[in-house]
Design a protein around this motif. Structure first.
Motif, PDB file in Angstrom:
ATOM      1  N   VAL A 123      55.811  18.490 -33.729  1.00 31.69           N
ATOM      2  CA  VAL A 123      56.004  18.021 -32.767  1.00 31.69           C
ATOM      3  C   VAL A 123      54.791  18.622 -31.730  1.00 31.69           C
ATOM      4  CG1 VAL A 123      57.749  19.877 -32.144  1.00 31.69           C
ATOM      5  CG2 VAL A 123      57.674  17.702 -30.721  1.00 31.69           C
ATOM      6  N   ARG A 129      61.621  19.763 -24.881  1.00 35.11           N
ATOM      7  CA  ARG A 129      62.616  19.592 -25.911  1.00 35.11           C
ATOM      8  C   ARG A 129      64.263  20.371 -25.193  1.00 35.11           C
ATOM      9  NH1 ARG A 129      65.194  23.369 -29.371  1.00 35.11           N
ATOM     10  NH2 ARG A 129      66.000  22.563 -31.469  1.00 35.11           N
ATOM     11  N   PHE A 142      64.048  14.816 -26.981  1.00 37.75           N
ATOM     12  CA  PHE A 142      62.558  15.201 -26.797  1.00 37.75           C
ATOM     13  C   PHE A 142      61.951  13.984 -25.849  1.00 37.75           C
ATOM     14  CE2 PHE A 142      63.748  16.065 -31.135  1.00 37.75           C
ATOM     15  CZ  PHE A 142      63.144  17.580 -31.349  1.00 37.75           C
ATOM     16  N   GLY A 169      60.813  14.356 -33.227  1.00 40.05           N
ATOM     17  CA  GLY A 169      59.823  15.271 -32.886  1.00 40.05           C
ATOM     18  C   GLY A 169      58.486  14.469 -33.011  1.00 40.05           C
ATOM     19  N   SER A 173      56.080  12.571 -30.227  1.00 41.86           N
ATOM     20  CA  SER A 173      54.521  12.791 -30.145  1.00 41.86           C
ATOM     21  C   SER A 173      53.558  11.780 -30.017  1.00 41.86           C
ATOM     22  CB  SER A 173      54.061  13.972 -31.213  1.00 41.86           C
ATOM     23  OG  SER A 173      55.074  15.088 -31.211  1.00 41.86           O
TER      24      SER A 173
END
Length: 424
Positions: A123, A129, A142, A169, A173
């Motif tokens: 991530v 988070r 997230f 995660g 990203s």
């Protein structure tokens, strides 16, 4: 001159393309490359491959064929997917979402000529988070706090229970918000996958809709295995879901899983248990299963699930009611259940009802059930989920790894096209 590693990564993420070369070796030198890694569960892994340097004294892992080792084809990712657990090695503590460090050692016999480390993130550190323990919801959100309302994907794990944070995660990203959502097996949630209330998913959607970081018109869902069954089912009921991704999915509701599951369904809604597939199993199929259990052989449930669903109509999910595009990913050698067959049942039903949105089934003929994010070892094609008995997942480590990289790229592109680019 001392041998030198040259490592190029397109990004710091675990799903990125890699280039690994070694230079400054004598021509036609026999060397061994060893890899070691500790995963986020504290388990230690290792792999190796023996090479001969070319006439220029170089080894390029994308083109060099190992003479021996844990993999035997030219593949820059070979040292990663061919890793096996290091036996008798003391496990370390769990480090959820921590960047993974893979150490590479170049050796001549027992001599370490040089070494390097490759860091790959699950991530991005730019992603915020937030543990969610509100309104009965157990999850991890997230999000990108400085980006304004963004498309958001609910991420559902499978029959292992708990949270699948790595999938959520890594997806976050790539520019989405994600909610890794548990639905049993953690906290105050049900202990087993039996009669899980879909009202819980509805509550999670309501929580997202009220979140200022979420574009409530662009909510998707991404499930794996039983989580993919839940994803398709939820999207067929809740019109707020505008895109669905199913890893090794089922378009049929199946029985629950657990000690108390006998004769019970996996899901319920508004207090009503949903019908589940429970078709007749031929005697020869049950005898084969019983023999595997008696002899301790890994068990394939593929045929059992296929016969349960054969000619089953009442338990089919009304996927035609989904208010958006659908992407299904399956393995042709899936031995846990027939995700290829089950995906095609979904496609047939969508065609039959002239579904107005795009839908696609991508099948990897030689892959098994263990499709997940790329970059991790894929050598565990047999698992013992409950400590007794072994389940066969199918596929080969190489085919599973290649399927994971390709499938993940298609999923990120699909969600970008259907959510990020979708007109309001």
């Amino acid at each position: 001159m001392k041998p030198k590693f040259h490592v190029t990564q397109n990004s710091s993420f675990i799903d990125t393309a890699l280039e690994i070369r070694i230079t400054n070796l004598p021509p036609c030198e026999v060397v061994t490359l060893k890899a070691e890694m500790c995963d986020n569960l504290g388990k230690n892994w290792g792999s190796f491959a023996e090479f001969i340097s070319n006439d220029e004294g170089e080894i390029n892992l994308a083109t060099a064929k190992p003479r021996s080792g844990t993999y035997l084809i030219p593949d820059v990712t070979g040292l990663f997917w061919s890793m096996s657990p290091i036996l008798n090695d003391k496990p370390k503590g769990k480090t959820p979402l921590k960047p993974l460090e893979t150490k590479l050692f170049l050796m001549r016999g027992q001599e370490v000529l040089t070494f390097t480390s490759i860091i790959r993130e699950v991530v991005s550190p730019k992603v915020d988070r937030f543990p969610v323990r509100q309104q009965g919801i157990v999850g991890t959100f997230f999000f990108h706090s400085k980006a304004g309302p963004l498309p958001t994907v609910i991420v559902l794990g499978g029959s292992e229970g708990g949270l699948r944070e790595s999938n959520a995660g890594l997806l976050a990203s790539h520019g989405f918000n994600t909610l890794a959502l548990a639905y049993f097996g953690i906290g105050d949630l049900p202990k087993e996958l039996v009669n899980i209330p879909l009202d819980y998913i509805e509550g999670a959607i309501d929580w997202l809709t009220g979140n200022p970081n979420v574009d409530s018109k662009k909510i998707g869902v991404f499930g794996t295995s039983k989580g993919a069954e839940l994803a398709l089912l939820s999207a067929s009921i809740f019109p707020s879901i505008k895109a669905v991704v199913g890893y090794v999915p089922s378009g049929v509701v199946y029985p629950g899983l657990g000690q108390s599951a006998l004769g019970l369904t996996s899901w319920q809604y508004k207090g009503q248990s949903l019908p589940f597939a429970n078709g007749k199993i031929p005697r020869e199929v049950t005898e084969k299963l019983e023999q595997s259990i008696r002899t301790g052989k890994p068990i394939s449930w593929r045929e059992i699930y296929q016969y349960w669903a054969k000619d089953e109509k009442q338990a089919e999910i009304a996927v035609e009611d989904i208010q958006g595009p659908i992407l299904l990913i399956s393995g042709g050698d899936d031995q846990l259940w027939p995700s290829d067959f089950l995906s095609e049942k979904v496609i047939f039903r969508l065609k039959e009802h002239n579904h107005p949105h795009n839908f696609m089934h991508i099948n990897f003929p030689k892959a098994g059930h263990s499709l997940s994010i790329p970059g991790f070892p894929t050598t565990q094609t047999v698992i013992s989920p409950f400590g007794n008995g072994k389940l066969l997942l199918g596929g080969t480590p190489q085919d599973n790894s290649q399927a994971q990289y390709t499938a993940w790229r298609r999923i990120v592109a699909f969600l970008n096209e259907t959510l990020t680019s979708r007109l309001d």
